[in-house]
Design a protein around this motif. Structure first.
Motif, PDB file in Angstrom:
ATOM      1  N   ARG A 126       0.832  -1.199   0.000  1.00  0.00           N
ATOM      2  CA  ARG A 126       0.000   0.000   0.000  1.00  0.00           C
ATOM      3  C   ARG A 126       0.872   1.258   0.000  1.00  0.00           C
ATOM      4  O   ARG A 126       0.564   2.246  -0.684  1.00  0.00           O
ATOM      5  N   ILE A 127       1.961   1.234   0.765  1.00  0.00           N
ATOM      6  CA  ILE A 127       2.879   2.381   0.788  1.00  0.00           C
ATOM      7  C   ILE A 127       3.428   2.641  -0.615  1.00  0.00           C
ATOM      8  O   ILE A 127       3.455   3.791  -1.087  1.00  0.00           O
ATOM      9  N   ILE A 128       3.843   1.589  -1.296  1.00  0.00           N
ATOM     10  CA  ILE A 128       4.388   1.738  -2.651  1.00  0.00           C
ATOM     11  C   ILE A 128       3.320   2.262  -3.609  1.00  0.00           C
ATOM     12  O   ILE A 128       3.580   3.147  -4.431  1.00  0.00           O
ATOM     13  N   ALA A 129       2.103   1.737  -3.488  1.00  0.00           N
ATOM     14  CA  ALA A 129       1.016   2.185  -4.358  1.00  0.00           C
ATOM     15  C   ALA A 129       0.707   3.662  -4.139  1.00  0.00           C
ATOM     16  O   ALA A 129       0.460   4.407  -5.094  1.00  0.00           O
ATOM     17  N   LEU A 130       0.731   4.109  -2.881  1.00  0.00           N
ATOM     18  CA  LEU A 130       0.463   5.517  -2.593  1.00  0.00           C
ATOM     19  C   LEU A 130       1.622   6.399  -3.067  1.00  0.00           C
ATOM     20  O   LEU A 130       1.404   7.512  -3.560  1.00  0.00           O
ATOM     21  N   LEU A 131       2.847   5.900  -2.937  1.00  0.00           N
ATOM     22  CA  LEU A 131       3.995   6.657  -3.434  1.00  0.00           C
ATOM     23  C   LEU A 131       3.896   6.885  -4.940  1.00  0.00           C
ATOM     24  O   LEU A 131       4.283   7.944  -5.450  1.00  0.00           O
ATOM     25  N   GLU A 132       3.365   5.915  -5.639  1.00  0.00           N
ATOM     26  CA  GLU A 132       3.249   6.033  -7.091  1.00  0.00           C
ATOM     27  C   GLU A 132       2.295   7.150  -7.508  1.00  0.00           C
ATOM     28  O   GLU A 132       2.338   7.609  -8.645  1.00  0.00           O
ATOM     29  N   THR A 133       1.433   7.590  -6.583  1.00  0.00           N
ATOM     30  CA  THR A 133       0.493   8.671  -6.911  1.00  0.00           C
ATOM     31  C   THR A 133       1.082  10.050  -6.650  1.00  0.00           C
ATOM     32  O   THR A 133       0.457  11.055  -6.980  1.00  0.00           O
ATOM     33  N   ALA A 134       2.272  10.099  -6.039  1.00  0.00           N
ATOM     34  CA  ALA A 134       2.866  11.382  -5.657  1.00  0.00           C
ATOM     35  C   ALA A 134       3.161  12.236  -6.889  1.00  0.00           C
ATOM     36  O   ALA A 134       3.800  11.784  -7.837  1.00  0.00           O
ATOM     37  N   ASP A 205       1.702  14.437  -1.092  1.00  0.00           N
ATOM     38  CA  ASP A 205       1.034  15.650  -1.597  1.00  0.00           C
ATOM     39  C   ASP A 205       0.138  16.319  -0.555  1.00  0.00           C
ATOM     40  O   ASP A 205      -0.868  16.948  -0.901  1.00  0.00           O
ATOM     41  N   GLU A 206       0.454  16.126   0.724  1.00  0.00           N
ATOM     42  CA  GLU A 206      -0.238  16.794   1.828  1.00  0.00           C
ATOM     43  C   GLU A 206      -1.742  16.537   1.860  1.00  0.00           C
ATOM     44  O   GLU A 206      -2.513  17.336   2.397  1.00  0.00           O
ATOM     45  N   ALA A 207      -2.176  15.431   1.270  1.00  0.00           N
ATOM     46  CA  ALA A 207      -3.602  15.089   1.327  1.00  0.00           C
ATOM     47  C   ALA A 207      -3.817  13.590   1.455  1.00  0.00           C
ATOM     48  O   ALA A 207      -4.930  13.138   1.665  1.00  0.00           O
ATOM     49  N   THR A 208      -2.742  12.821   1.297  1.00  0.00           N
ATOM     50  CA  THR A 208      -2.804  11.369   1.427  1.00  0.00           C
ATOM     51  C   THR A 208      -1.869  10.961   2.550  1.00  0.00           C
ATOM     52  O   THR A 208      -0.688  11.325   2.545  1.00  0.00           O
ATOM     53  N   VAL A 209      -2.400  10.200   3.503  1.00  0.00           N
ATOM     54  CA  VAL A 209      -1.616   9.837   4.687  1.00  0.00           C
ATOM     55  C   VAL A 209      -1.820   8.365   5.018  1.00  0.00           C
ATOM     56  O   VAL A 209      -2.936   7.847   4.927  1.00  0.00           O
ATOM     57  N   LEU A 210      -0.729   7.710   5.395  1.00  0.00           N
ATOM     58  CA  LEU A 210      -0.788   6.342   5.939  1.00  0.00           C
ATOM     59  C   LEU A 210      -0.031   6.340   7.253  1.00  0.00           C
ATOM     60  O   LEU A 210       1.089   6.862   7.334  1.00  0.00           O
ATOM     61  N   LEU A 211      -0.642   5.765   8.287  1.00  0.00           N
ATOM     62  CA  LEU A 211      -0.022   5.638   9.602  1.00  0.00           C
ATOM     63  C   LEU A 211      -0.032   4.170   9.993  1.00  0.00           C
ATOM     64  O   LEU A 211      -1.082   3.519   9.959  1.00  0.00           O
ATOM     65  N   ALA A 212       1.130   3.632  10.360  1.00  0.00           N
ATOM     66  CA  ALA A 212       1.238   2.209  10.695  1.00  0.00           C
ATOM     67  C   ALA A 212       1.919   2.033  12.041  1.00  0.00           C
ATOM     68  O   ALA A 212       2.895   2.724  12.353  1.00  0.00           O
ATOM     69  N   VAL A 213       1.393   1.132  12.849  1.00  0.00           N
ATOM     70  CA  VAL A 213       1.988   0.829  14.147  1.00  0.00           C
ATOM     71  C   VAL A 213       2.099  -0.677  14.305  1.00  0.00           C
ATOM     72  O   VAL A 213       1.321  -1.439  13.730  1.00  0.00           O
ATOM     73  N   ALA A 214       3.076  -1.090  15.098  1.00  0.00           N
ATOM     74  CA  ALA A 214       3.277  -2.510  15.361  1.00  0.00           C
ATOM     75  C   ALA A 214       2.227  -3.012  16.335  1.00  0.00           C
ATOM     76  O   ALA A 214       1.915  -2.344  17.323  1.00  0.00           O
TER      77      ALA A 214
END
Length: 257
Positions: A126-134, A205-214
């Motif tokens: 998911r992180i990679i997919a979101l990075l691709e939208t940057a 782009d200051e509008a898409t955020v992902l937060l992950a915790v263990a």
């Protein structure tokens, strides 16, 4: 395997009922007229001609222009190659269409909700997919080296080379060495700044955020929430920006003390 089993298997590979019946009958006959094929199979004689011609179009049957017309199957090796190639083409076409539909849907609407994902590999993807939208900027918070998979590192480099302002925030100085030759800006902060290192985080782009915790000690299990191009994302992005600015200011104050 029975004749019916063979027919059903071919139908699952994309042949019609009559096409499969004709092809199986020709395997038994070696070659034959429409009458012989109909006698050997459950295919009505009136349907043999059309099915056999369709098989010829697919490259699975040869037609002998005689009176009466005869049909001969290609070798099983050739048939396997033809059917495999057809399945591959259909697979590619299906996923190209699905990809186009997904892009169209993403273009037509903005995702306002928050999604969750569990598991290290799905979160990495998911992180990679979101990075691709940057398009303009991407900030990835990786507290330690284990937070940054090779695939994510490669994606950060790729986006940076396209002109996206890519920032990596970490508490591990050694991570900076991995990007010495890349246009990725690395910010090393102290591990004692709790605002920055509760877990992994991504802002695009200051509008898409992902937060992950263990979810377990050592980070072997991980859970994340993410939101793309949404008002919620913009609010979370402001918190991330504020946290980074606070961390950098604290680092500056400590250096000058």
């Amino acid at each position: 395997m029975s004749t019916q089993d063979a027919v059903e298997s071919l139908r699952r590979l994309g042949l019609s009922k009559y096409e499969a019946g004709v092809f199986v009958a020709l395997q038994q006959l070696g070659s034959g007229t429409a009458e012989a094929i109909s006698d050997t199979s459950d295919v009505p004689r009136s349907q043999v001609y059309g099915a056999a011609d369709d098989l010829a179009e697919r490259g699975l049957v040869e037609v002998t222009q005689s009176t009466p017309k005869e049909y001969r199957p290609v070798s099983l090796t050739a048939a396997r190659e033809q059917l495999t190639a057809r399945i591959e083409r259909e697979r590619e076409r299906a996923f190209e269409n699905l990809d186009a539909l997904q892009d169209e849907a993403a273009h037509d609407r903005r995702v306002q909700g928050v999604s969750t994902v569990r598991g290290r590999q799905p979160i990495d993807e998911r992180i990679i997919a979101l990075l691709e939208t940057a398009r303009d900027s991407a900030v990835f918070v990786a507290p330690a080296g284990s937070s940054l998979s090779p695939d994510i590192a490669a994606s950060l480099r790729e986006r940076a080379t396209t002109g996206v302002n890519v920032v990596l925030v970490t508490a591990e100085p050694a991570l900076g060495d991995r990007f010495d030759a890349d246009p990725v800006h690395v910010i090393v902060m102290g591990e004692d700044n709790p605002a920055d290192f509760a877990g992994r985080a991504l802002m695009v782009d200051e509008a898409t955020v992902l937060l992950a915790v263990a979810r377990t000690e050592g980070g072997t299990e991980e859970e994340a929430l993410w939101t793309a191009e949404s008002s919620i994302g913009r609010i979370l992005a402001q918190f991330m920006q504020s946290g980074m600015e606070s961390g950098r200011q604290r680092q500056t104050d400590e250096s000058s003390a």
